[in-house]
Design a protein around this motif. Sequence first.
Motif, PDB file in Angstrom:
ATOM      1  N   ILE A 133       0.865  -1.175   0.000  1.00 10.39           N
ATOM      2  CA  ILE A 133       0.000   0.000   0.000  1.00 10.39           C
ATOM      3  C   ILE A 133       0.908   1.234   0.000  1.00 10.39           C
ATOM      4  O   ILE A 133       1.756   1.385   0.883  1.00 10.39           O
ATOM      5  CB  ILE A 133      -0.891   0.043   1.261  1.00 10.39           C
ATOM      6  CG1 ILE A 133      -1.651  -1.284   1.457  1.00 10.39           C
ATOM      7  CG2 ILE A 133      -1.853   1.238   1.200  1.00 10.39           C
ATOM      8  CD1 ILE A 133      -2.630  -1.632   0.377  1.00 10.39           C
ATOM      9  N   ALA A 134       0.730   2.098  -0.998  1.00  9.70           N
ATOM     10  CA  ALA A 134       1.561   3.302  -1.089  1.00  9.70           C
ATOM     11  C   ALA A 134       0.771   4.506  -0.583  1.00  9.70           C
ATOM     12  O   ALA A 134      -0.424   4.635  -0.844  1.00  9.70           O
ATOM     13  CB  ALA A 134       1.980   3.531  -2.538  1.00  9.70           C
ATOM     14  N   THR A 135       1.453   5.372   0.186  1.00  7.48           N
ATOM     15  CA  THR A 135       0.871   6.661   0.559  1.00  7.48           C
ATOM     16  C   THR A 135       1.511   7.701  -0.345  1.00  7.48           C
ATOM     17  O   THR A 135       2.736   7.840  -0.363  1.00  7.48           O
ATOM     18  CB  THR A 135       1.177   6.991   2.034  1.00  7.48           C
ATOM     19  OG1 THR A 135       0.717   5.910   2.843  1.00  7.48           O
ATOM     20  CG2 THR A 135       0.478   8.277   2.458  1.00  7.48           C
ATOM     21  N   VAL A 136       0.690   8.401  -1.130  1.00  6.47           N
ATOM     22  CA  VAL A 136       1.232   9.350  -2.104  1.00  6.47           C
ATOM     23  C   VAL A 136       0.637  10.733  -1.888  1.00  6.47           C
ATOM     24  O   VAL A 136      -0.489  10.875  -1.383  1.00  6.47           O
ATOM     25  CB  VAL A 136       0.974   8.901  -3.558  1.00  6.47           C
ATOM     26  CG1 VAL A 136       1.653   7.576  -3.854  1.00  6.47           C
ATOM     27  CG2 VAL A 136      -0.514   8.814  -3.873  1.00  6.47           C
ATOM     28  N   GLU A 137       1.425  11.743  -2.264  1.00  4.18           N
ATOM     29  CA  GLU A 137       0.939  13.121  -2.172  1.00  4.18           C
ATOM     30  C   GLU A 137       1.155  13.791  -3.517  1.00  4.18           C
ATOM     31  O   GLU A 137       2.219  13.680  -4.124  1.00  4.18           O
ATOM     32  CB  GLU A 137       1.678  13.872  -1.072  1.00  4.18           C
ATOM     33  CG  GLU A 137       1.108  15.270  -0.852  1.00  4.18           C
ATOM     34  CD  GLU A 137       1.400  15.780   0.548  1.00  4.18           C
ATOM     35  OE1 GLU A 137       0.463  15.832   1.362  1.00  4.18           O
ATOM     36  OE2 GLU A 137       2.576  16.081   0.821  1.00  4.18           O
ATOM     37  N   SER A 138       0.126  14.499  -3.975  1.00  5.52           N
ATOM     38  CA  SER A 138       0.202  15.164  -5.270  1.00  5.52           C
ATOM     39  C   SER A 138       0.730  16.582  -5.118  1.00  5.52           C
ATOM     40  O   SER A 138       0.450  17.264  -4.139  1.00  5.52           O
ATOM     41  CB  SER A 138      -1.193  15.210  -5.906  1.00  5.52           C
ATOM     42  OG  SER A 138      -1.154  16.000  -7.070  1.00  5.52           O
TER      43      SER A 138
ATOM     44  N   VAL B  19       7.844  -5.790   0.725  1.00  6.91           N
ATOM     45  CA  VAL B  19       7.992  -4.372   1.058  1.00  6.91           C
ATOM     46  C   VAL B  19       9.287  -4.196   1.853  1.00  6.91           C
ATOM     47  O   VAL B  19       9.586  -4.968   2.765  1.00  6.91           O
ATOM     48  CB  VAL B  19       6.774  -3.888   1.870  1.00  6.91           C
ATOM     49  CG1 VAL B  19       6.972  -2.454   2.355  1.00  6.91           C
ATOM     50  CG2 VAL B  19       5.501  -3.981   1.025  1.00  6.91           C
ATOM     51  N   VAL B  26       9.117  -1.363  -2.758  1.00  4.43           N
ATOM     52  CA  VAL B  26       9.168  -2.817  -2.833  1.00  4.43           C
ATOM     53  C   VAL B  26      10.587  -3.215  -3.232  1.00  4.43           C
ATOM     54  O   VAL B  26      11.211  -2.562  -4.072  1.00  4.43           O
ATOM     55  CB  VAL B  26       8.119  -3.322  -3.850  1.00  4.43           C
ATOM     56  CG1 VAL B  26       8.361  -4.769  -4.231  1.00  4.43           C
ATOM     57  CG2 VAL B  26       6.711  -3.160  -3.274  1.00  4.43           C
ATOM     58  N   LEU B 215       3.939  13.204  -8.169  1.00  7.01           N
ATOM     59  CA  LEU B 215       3.504  12.570  -6.925  1.00  7.01           C
ATOM     60  C   LEU B 215       4.736  12.218  -6.097  1.00  7.01           C
ATOM     61  O   LEU B 215       5.752  11.804  -6.650  1.00  7.01           O
ATOM     62  CB  LEU B 215       2.728  11.273  -7.207  1.00  7.01           C
ATOM     63  CG  LEU B 215       1.474  11.359  -8.067  1.00  7.01           C
ATOM     64  CD1 LEU B 215       0.862   9.964  -8.241  1.00  7.01           C
ATOM     65  CD2 LEU B 215       0.453  12.289  -7.454  1.00  7.01           C
ATOM     66  N   THR B 216       4.616  12.385  -4.801  1.00  9.46           N
ATOM     67  CA  THR B 216       5.674  11.934  -3.901  1.00  9.46           C
ATOM     68  C   THR B 216       5.154  10.713  -3.161  1.00  9.46           C
ATOM     69  O   THR B 216       4.056  10.752  -2.597  1.00  9.46           O
ATOM     70  CB  THR B 216       5.994  13.026  -2.856  1.00  9.46           C
ATOM     71  OG1 THR B 216       6.194  14.250  -3.550  1.00  9.46           O
ATOM     72  CG2 THR B 216       7.245  12.684  -2.073  1.00  9.46           C
ATOM     73  N   THR B 217       5.927   9.638  -3.191  1.00 12.26           N
ATOM     74  CA  THR B 217       5.545   8.469  -2.396  1.00 12.26           C
ATOM     75  C   THR B 217       6.117   8.658  -1.002  1.00 12.26           C
ATOM     76  O   THR B 217       7.325   8.684  -0.817  1.00 12.26           O
ATOM     77  CB  THR B 217       6.069   7.176  -3.043  1.00 12.26           C
ATOM     78  OG1 THR B 217       5.488   7.068  -4.344  1.00 12.26           O
ATOM     79  CG2 THR B 217       5.672   5.955  -2.220  1.00 12.26           C
ATOM     80  N   LEU B 218       5.234   8.835  -0.031  1.00 10.26           N
ATOM     81  CA  LEU B 218       5.676   9.106   1.344  1.00 10.26           C
ATOM     82  C   LEU B 218       6.094   7.829   2.048  1.00 10.26           C
ATOM     83  O   LEU B 218       7.033   7.804   2.818  1.00 10.26           O
ATOM     84  CB  LEU B 218       4.565   9.810   2.115  1.00 10.26           C
ATOM     85  CG  LEU B 218       4.125  11.147   1.477  1.00 10.26           C
ATOM     86  CD1 LEU B 218       2.828  11.625   2.084  1.00 10.26           C
ATOM     87  CD2 LEU B 218       5.210  12.200   1.638  1.00 10.26           C
ATOM     88  N   LYS B 219       5.344   6.772   1.798  1.00 15.08           N
ATOM     89  CA  LYS B 219       5.765   5.467   2.334  1.00 15.08           C
ATOM     90  C   LYS B 219       5.038   4.346   1.609  1.00 15.08           C
ATOM     91  O   LYS B 219       3.996   4.553   0.990  1.00 15.08           O
ATOM     92  CB  LYS B 219       5.518   5.391   3.843  1.00 15.08           C
ATOM     93  CG  LYS B 219       4.075   5.237   4.230  1.00 15.08           C
ATOM     94  CD  LYS B 219       3.909   4.931   5.721  1.00 15.08           C
ATOM     95  CE  LYS B 219       2.416   4.891   6.013  1.00 15.08           C
ATOM     96  NZ  LYS B 219       2.019   5.070   7.361  1.00 15.08           N
ATOM     97  N   VAL B 220       5.640   3.169   1.701  1.00 11.12           N
ATOM     98  CA  VAL B 220       5.016   1.957   1.164  1.00 11.12           C
ATOM     99  C   VAL B 220       4.967   0.960   2.311  1.00 11.12           C
ATOM    100  O   VAL B 220       5.983   0.717   2.971  1.00 11.12           O
ATOM    101  CB  VAL B 220       5.825   1.398  -0.023  1.00 11.12           C
ATOM    102  CG1 VAL B 220       5.264   0.052  -0.470  1.00 11.12           C
ATOM    103  CG2 VAL B 220       5.808   2.377  -1.190  1.00 11.12           C
ATOM    104  N   SER B 221       3.775   0.430   2.567  1.00  4.65           N
ATOM    105  CA  SER B 221       3.643  -0.474   3.706  1.00  4.65           C
ATOM    106  C   SER B 221       2.981  -1.785   3.305  1.00  4.65           C
ATOM    107  O   SER B 221       2.396  -1.901   2.230  1.00  4.65           O
ATOM    108  CB  SER B 221       2.851   0.214   4.819  1.00  4.65           C
ATOM    109  OG  SER B 221       1.643   0.708   4.304  1.00  4.65           O
ATOM    110  N   GLU B 222       3.078  -2.747   4.194  1.00  4.30           N
ATOM    111  CA  GLU B 222       2.414  -4.036   3.988  1.00  4.30           C
ATOM    112  C   GLU B 222       0.913  -3.849   4.197  1.00  4.30           C
ATOM    113  O   GLU B 222       0.512  -3.089   5.076  1.00  4.30           O
ATOM    114  CB  GLU B 222       2.901  -5.050   5.035  1.00  4.30           C
ATOM    115  CG  GLU B 222       4.370  -5.351   4.982  1.00  4.30           C
ATOM    116  CD  GLU B 222       4.676  -6.568   4.123  1.00  4.30           C
ATOM    117  OE1 GLU B 222       3.737  -7.114   3.519  1.00  4.30           O
ATOM    118  OE2 GLU B 222       5.857  -6.946   4.059  1.00  4.30           O
ATOM    119  N   PRO B 223       0.092  -4.546   3.446  1.00  4.59           N
ATOM    120  CA  PRO B 223      -1.340  -4.482   3.730  1.00  4.59           C
ATOM    121  C   PRO B 223      -1.651  -5.202   5.036  1.00  4.59           C
ATOM    122  O   PRO B 223      -0.829  -5.988   5.518  1.00  4.59           O
ATOM    123  CB  PRO B 223      -1.973  -5.203   2.541  1.00  4.59           C
ATOM    124  CG  PRO B 223      -0.898  -6.102   2.023  1.00  4.59           C
ATOM    125  CD  PRO B 223       0.417  -5.435   2.337  1.00  4.59           C
TER     126      PRO B 223
END
Lengths: 309, 248
Positions: A133-138, B19, B26, B215-223
């Motif tokens: 799951i990615a958290t993204v900001e535009s 992840v 990933v 877009l900036t990816t702030l974090k990637v986490s496990e579901p």
Amino acid sequence: MAQILVWADHDGAVLKDATRNAVTAAAQLGAVHVLVAGSGVAGVAQAAAMISGVAKVLVADDAAYAHGLAENVAPLILGLMADHDAFVAPATTTGKNIAPRVAALLDVAQISEILSVEGPKRFTRPIYAGNAIATVESSDAKLVITVRGTAFAKAGDAGSAQIETIGTTGDRGQSSFIGAEVATSERPELTSARVVVSGGRALKDAPTFEQVLFPLADRLGAAVGASRAAVDAGYAPNDCQVGQTGKIVAPEVYIAVGISGAIQHLAGMKDSKIIVAINKDEEAPIFQIADIALVADLFEAVPALTASL
Amino acid sequence: MKIMVPVKRVLDYNVKPRVKADGSGVDLANAKMSLNPFDEIAVEEAVRLKEQGIASEVLVVSVGQAKAQDVLRTALAMGADRAILVQCDTEVEPLAIAKILQVIADDEAPGLILLGKQAIDDDSNQVGQMLAALLGRPQGTFASKLVVEGDHVLVTREVDGGLETLRLSLPAIVTTDLRLNEPRYASLPGIMKAKSKPLATKTPADYGVDVTPRLTTLKVSEPAVRGAGIRVADVAGLVVKLRELGVA
């Protein structure tokens, strides 16, 4: 307050439930205006006006919009985006077809299939078939978003928005609708059904798939789904496919029959409230996520289950 | 008619994504990478159209790291004629990829652009539609059947309710769904021949495209992990459980 334009998904007559999930997501961003584009869609507009949380319904009624052709619809939306801060579409095949075309015309990045709204421009979304799951900001001035329906509640029917007819942008003359093979079924729609009965490759062939699963589905008032393997093998039509590249479902109860549980399939159903799995292979990966597991031959277990209910 | 097929190198679909512990993405280090399965279907369709005499040339294009050469060679081994690698070591978003492809399409003037409906890594499902918008051309997404007839193409699309068929003026952009065809395995002679087929290497700057991410990816986490539940011994046990849940 930000103004959010929501695409109403419909078939010309009936407003699709996915619109309600998109309205719930959009309401977290600002005032919700729903766009109903189509031909002879007064009834759809009425239904959209009743959705809780909708401030205004914009109706673009023109033959050019009858089948949601992206070439004709995108210029209409582009014009409306002068007065809106975000375009939000349900992640249905129609929404997924149109939204990126709008994003490119607006020169903004699209955020696909959001799972949550974390801030005015911050969202979570699944990548790698939901394995991360990615958290993204535009950083764009305007947003274009598609919404994964199963991640947001359906907005109810307590609204009374005003309906406004808007100007149309005509037919670009590049594309036309030839025909459709639409599955007609008395059963509930797969993505909004309370119970889903789904079958896999173990069902052998199309007649067996029907003979085994349909009576159970009918007894439970359930929709029928299928794994990609079952669809590829021709047991069930493509619109039944549940998975990463098919439909994403999250019913109260998902009954997986003869489905081993490939990650691509799990991506489409793992958010179901209760997962029931019937499979004769006790090592099947589906059992690792099933709430209720029955190791049994489905050809005996399913008819017996149907008879017992 | 020339056919252009944009392709992407992605984590192989049989590899379970892991992840990274620091939440930055990933882990792709040493992982098996392959041609995106939907793009493979697009290459196959283009090669079939060439074999049928409908297409004269199949051009494959990839935007990515130097190693994306591997998937271009795979496409060449399947029967594509030549390749362009637009090399970029940072991640390029779908909009920037569409802009690069737009410049290449303006230059190459393909009659048909075929590409996968989505890459199985970021699952964005955007590039085809964005490219169609930038070129001002029609799009047929999620295609399960494609028939070229003179100056137009009939595209059967997999939609939520079933199937629908659209008629698009050429040039058109078509994105492939799973059931369009079953891609061939590259033959040994094909693989040998692919080594000598032309592969040009370019950069985004060559096409004047700014690939700065929006877009900036702030974090990637496990579901959230879902644990296994209970086992019932027989159908009677299952019926009891379903009744408890109020399903039956």
